[in-house]
Design a protein around this motif. Structure first.
Motif, short mmCIF file in Angstrom:
data_model
loop_
_atom_site.label_atom_id
_atom_site.label_comp_id
_atom_site.label_asym_id
_atom_site.label_seq_id
_atom_site.Cartn_x
_atom_site.Cartn_y
_atom_site.Cartn_z
N LYS A 75 6.91 6.85 -4.96
CA LYS A 75 5.09 5.78 -4.31
C LYS A 75 6.38 5.21 -3.31
CE LYS A 75 4.94 5.00 -9.11
NZ LYS A 75 4.84 3.78 -10.15
N GLN A 76 7.19 5.04 -2.78
CA GLN A 76 7.34 4.88 -1.00
C GLN A 76 7.26 5.96 0.04
OE1 GLN A 76 11.50 2.94 -0.91
NE2 GLN A 76 11.30 1.33 -2.38
N ASP A 91 3.37 6.48 0.66
CA ASP A 91 2.94 5.81 1.42
C ASP A 91 3.33 5.96 2.68
OD1 ASP A 91 2.11 2.80 1.52
OD2 ASP A 91 4.13 2.50 2.36
N ASP A 92 4.65 6.19 3.21
CA ASP A 92 4.97 7.17 4.69
C ASP A 92 4.32 8.05 5.06
OD1 ASP A 92 7.17 5.42 4.13
OD2 ASP A 92 8.87 6.46 4.06
N GLN A 145 0.95 8.38 4.37
CA GLN A 145 -0.20 8.11 4.63
C GLN A 145 -0.33 7.20 5.65
OE1 GLN A 145 -1.54 4.68 2.22
NE2 GLN A 145 -3.58 4.94 2.15
N LYS A 146 1.12 6.41 5.60
CA LYS A 146 0.76 6.02 7.88
C LYS A 146 1.64 5.99 9.16
CE LYS A 146 2.34 0.85 5.60
NZ LYS A 146 3.35 0.65 5.32
N THR A 193 -4.71 7.68 -0.90
CA THR A 193 -3.58 7.78 -1.77
C THR A 193 -4.22 8.05 -3.35
OG1 THR A 193 -2.58 6.08 -1.60
CG2 THR A 193 -2.07 7.18 -0.59
#
Length: 425
Positions: free
Chosen positions: A94-95, A98-99, A101-102, A415
């Motif tokens: 999940k991290q 998120d990475d 996406q950013k 996401t």
């Protein structure tokens, strides 16, 4: 089944029929693997298997009946096995999502066209890899088999493990290549098997094998399985091997008009719930005044009124929500072919994507139009290449087609977690 101990009509029929015997052998493998994978549910699994055997035995010597029952049970056991061993994304996944996406959002501020491509290229796996090809088949030049001699670049211990593992291809037939690369960070190179099987979709299948000491272990117990496949005629699919948060992922990309979806596949696991990034685009579409003739080389110039009419039509594509209009695209006359001829251009070929049906007004005439593309295929030189096809409703005249180009910019990066959705092409 031990055919030397066949004790009834069903067992004798299975042993006498190769297809049934193979199905029985497959069931034995899957059943045993499922027993290992689902210890808490072993009692229930054994109970349902005994019930199935009773139903199977009612087929007696009926081969068709037996085949149907075996296939249905195998399908059910495969589904149970997959659910039991499926990888569950953890906090690190999940991290990583998120990475990703950013990173795409940050890159889109400077490069709204190719932010995703730039990010995936920057995250490419950098661990050493080696590859080799299969040996050509003596019977068919379009088929290769696992090599019989140690290829260059393969270590002696790797070769011993490979030859001890009965490596098979990612598809039943085709041209196969092999890549050795550490996919789980344990210091040993794992195996990626890539098979080009061709067919109407020009399919390529990819499967993985994990290095486990003196052997390589296939990701799936299914005889024919793949981590992913790409369809090279029609659907716009690709993969990038990337590293995020210290983990290797097969970033499987499946695209269509207006959207790129990237799924982060764990390369050595059964993936059901998959972390995914969706990048959405808006296009500035343009019908160039110079169009190519059928020969692909010579050009002709559109008349000014026609050029304006076509561009006016494509500028409305971004505001059109549905492919099938609830209202007729062109006014329906009192007599003619009927309503159906006025609502849609009609079906498109499987190798292209119909983006939208739309009305195109040229002078006082209304045409049914369809914008089609190749599942969002995009290049730095030309951007999006699409075509606008026009036909006159209730007419025997053929359709006319015009080139359309588009430049995109990212409008959203989101996401999700779920199953992979594919364009079949």
């Amino acid at each position: 089944m031990d055919c030397t101990k066949a004790a009834n009509a069903v067992e004798n029929t299975v042993c006498a029929n190769k297809s049934l015997y193979d199905l029985d052998a497959q069931m034995g493998v899957v059943y045993r693997d499922l027993l290992k994978a689902s210890a808490p549910a072993q009692a229930e699994l054994k109970r349902t298997q005994r019930l199935w055997l009773k139903v199977r035995n009612e087929c007696a010597e009926n081969v068709s009946c037996l085949s149907q029952h075996y296939r249905e049970r195998l399908q059910a056991l495969h589904a149970q096995w997959q659910a039991a061993v499926a990888y569950q994304p953890d906090d690190l996944d999940k991290q990583a999502l998120d990475d990703l996406q950013k990173r795409i959002q940050a890159a889109s501020r400077d490069d709204p066209e190719f932010a995703l491509d730039r990010v995936l290229a920057a995250l490419a796996v950098k661990t050493p890899a080696g590859g080799f090809h299969g040996d050509p088949s003596a019977e068919d030049s379009l088929i290769t088999h696992f090599p019989t001699a140690q290829p260059e670049g393969v270590g002696a211990d790797e070769w011993r493990a490979l030859t001890a593992s009965r490596i098979n291809d990612a598809a039943e037939t085709g041209l196969t290549s092999y890549t050795l690369q550490d996919l789980d960070g344990d210091g040993q190179r794992d195996l990626i098997v890539n098979t080009y099987a061709g067919g109407t979709g020009l399919f390529t299948y990819v499967e993985t094998w994990r290095r486990d000491g003196e052997r390589f272990v296939k990701r799936s117990v299914e005889s024919e399985s793949s981590l992913f496949y790409t369809n090279d005629r029609g659907a716009n699919q690709s993969v990038d091997w990337i590293s995020l948060r210290g983990k290797t992922y097969a970033a499987y990309r499946n695209s269509e008009y207006g959207a790129d979806r990237v799924y982060l596949l764990n390369p050595l696991k059964i993936n059901v719930q998959v972390p995914a990034v969706t990048v959405r685009y808006r296009y500035d579409l343009d019908v160039p005044v110079l169009q190519h003739k059928d020969d692909g080389n010579s050009t002709f110039e559109l008349e000014p009124d026609l050029h304006r009419a076509l561009n006016l039509a494509v500028t409305k594509v971004n505001e059109t929500a549905a492919i099938l209009s609830k209202e007729p695209l062109c006014p329906v006359p009192a007599t003619g072919a009927g309503d159906n001829d006025y609502y849609s251009f009609g079906p498109a070929h499987y190798s292209i994507e119909k983006v939208v049906d739309l009305a195109v007004f040229i002078g006082n005439d209304c045409y049914i139009g369809a914008l089609v593309d190749w599942f969002g295929s995009y290049s730095e030189k030309n951007g999006l290449f699409a075509q606008l096809a026009l036909r006159k409703p209730d007419s025997e005249d053929g359709s006319r087609t015009y080139e359309v180009y588009g430049r995109r910019h990212i409008t959203e990066v989101s996401t999700s977690m779920g199953k992979i959705e594919l364009n079949e092409g």
